[in-house]
Design a protein around this motif. Structure first.
Motif, PDB file in Angstrom:
ATOM      1  N   GLU A 119      75.028  56.543  13.741  1.00  0.00           N
ATOM      2  CA  GLU A 119      75.341  57.411  12.479  1.00  0.00           C
ATOM      3  C   GLU A 119      76.491  57.359  11.887  1.00  0.00           C
ATOM      4  O   GLU A 119      76.764  57.275  10.764  1.00  0.00           O
ATOM      5  CB  GLU A 119      74.899  58.660  12.880  1.00  0.00           C
ATOM      6  CG  GLU A 119      73.530  59.078  13.235  1.00  0.00           C
ATOM      7  CD  GLU A 119      73.125  60.572  13.920  1.00  0.00           C
ATOM      8  OE1 GLU A 119      74.171  61.185  13.992  1.00  0.00           O
ATOM      9  OE2 GLU A 119      71.929  60.685  14.076  1.00  0.00           O
ATOM     10  N   ILE A 120      77.467  57.107  12.650  1.00  0.00           N
ATOM     11  CA  ILE A 120      79.026  56.926  12.318  1.00  0.00           C
ATOM     12  C   ILE A 120      78.942  55.515  11.293  1.00  0.00           C
ATOM     13  O   ILE A 120      79.408  55.516  10.437  1.00  0.00           O
ATOM     14  CB  ILE A 120      80.112  56.948  13.312  1.00  0.00           C
ATOM     15  CG1 ILE A 120      80.228  58.575  13.930  1.00  0.00           C
ATOM     16  CG2 ILE A 120      81.220  56.694  12.885  1.00  0.00           C
ATOM     17  CD1 ILE A 120      80.714  58.485  15.184  1.00  0.00           C
ATOM     18  N   ARG A 121      78.685  54.619  11.895  1.00  0.00           N
ATOM     19  CA  ARG A 121      78.621  53.509  11.232  1.00  0.00           C
ATOM     20  C   ARG A 121      78.055  53.644  10.091  1.00  0.00           C
ATOM     21  O   ARG A 121      78.258  52.960   8.903  1.00  0.00           O
ATOM     22  CB  ARG A 121      77.996  52.190  12.230  1.00  0.00           C
ATOM     23  CG  ARG A 121      77.829  50.960  11.422  1.00  0.00           C
ATOM     24  CD  ARG A 121      76.898  49.932  12.083  1.00  0.00           C
ATOM     25  NE  ARG A 121      75.449  50.319  11.764  1.00  0.00           N
ATOM     26  CZ  ARG A 121      74.470  50.119  12.493  1.00  0.00           C
ATOM     27  NH1 ARG A 121      74.578  49.208  13.572  1.00  0.00           N
ATOM     28  NH2 ARG A 121      73.297  50.711  12.026  1.00  0.00           N
TER      29      ARG A 121
END
Length: 131
Positions: A119-121
């Motif tokens: 999700e961060i990526r």
């Protein structure tokens, strides 16, 4: 493409070579079966049924001789070869079924940490940092 080149390509294919090897092995197997039938089974069968030698059974019709005994030997040979081939095919099919039953490797579900990092990526890709 020339006829010779097409024939050469056909003749050297793997399946054609396999077939040729199978025919050669089959001929050798046939001589083994002939020996088993002629030298072992038929004499034993002759003893069991009263000493009759099947290869000597001949029916004379006019001047023609019909070799019934040789036909009986051929039928016994065919039956043995058919049974052996049946057992070979049955064994191969059993191996194929066993191979099909082997479990397929599955990838494990991602951990919570992997989901968070993904999700961060994705968020960083969607909103790149400004310089």
């Amino acid at each position: 493409m020339s006829l010779f080149k097409e024939f050469r390509d056909f003749a050297v294919k793997g399946n054609m070579i396999d077939l040729a090897i199978g025919v050669i092995i089959g001929a050798a197997f046939g001589s083994i079966v002939s020996s088993i039938v002629d030298d072992i089974f038929m004499p034993l069968l002759g003893i069991i049924i009263g000493g009759i030698d099947f290869s000597g059974i001949v029916l004379t019709v006019g001047e023609a001789k019909v070799n019934i005994g040789l036909f009986i030997n051929a039928v016994v040979k065919f039956t043995i070869i058919a049974f052996v081939l049946f057992m070979v095919v049955k064994g191969i099919n059993s191996l194929k079924r066993d191979a099909a039953k082997e479990p397929v490797e599955t990838t494990p579900a991602p951990t919570k940490e992997e989901i968070l990092l993904t999700e961060i990526r994705d968020a960083l890709r969607a909103n790149p940092p400004r310089s």
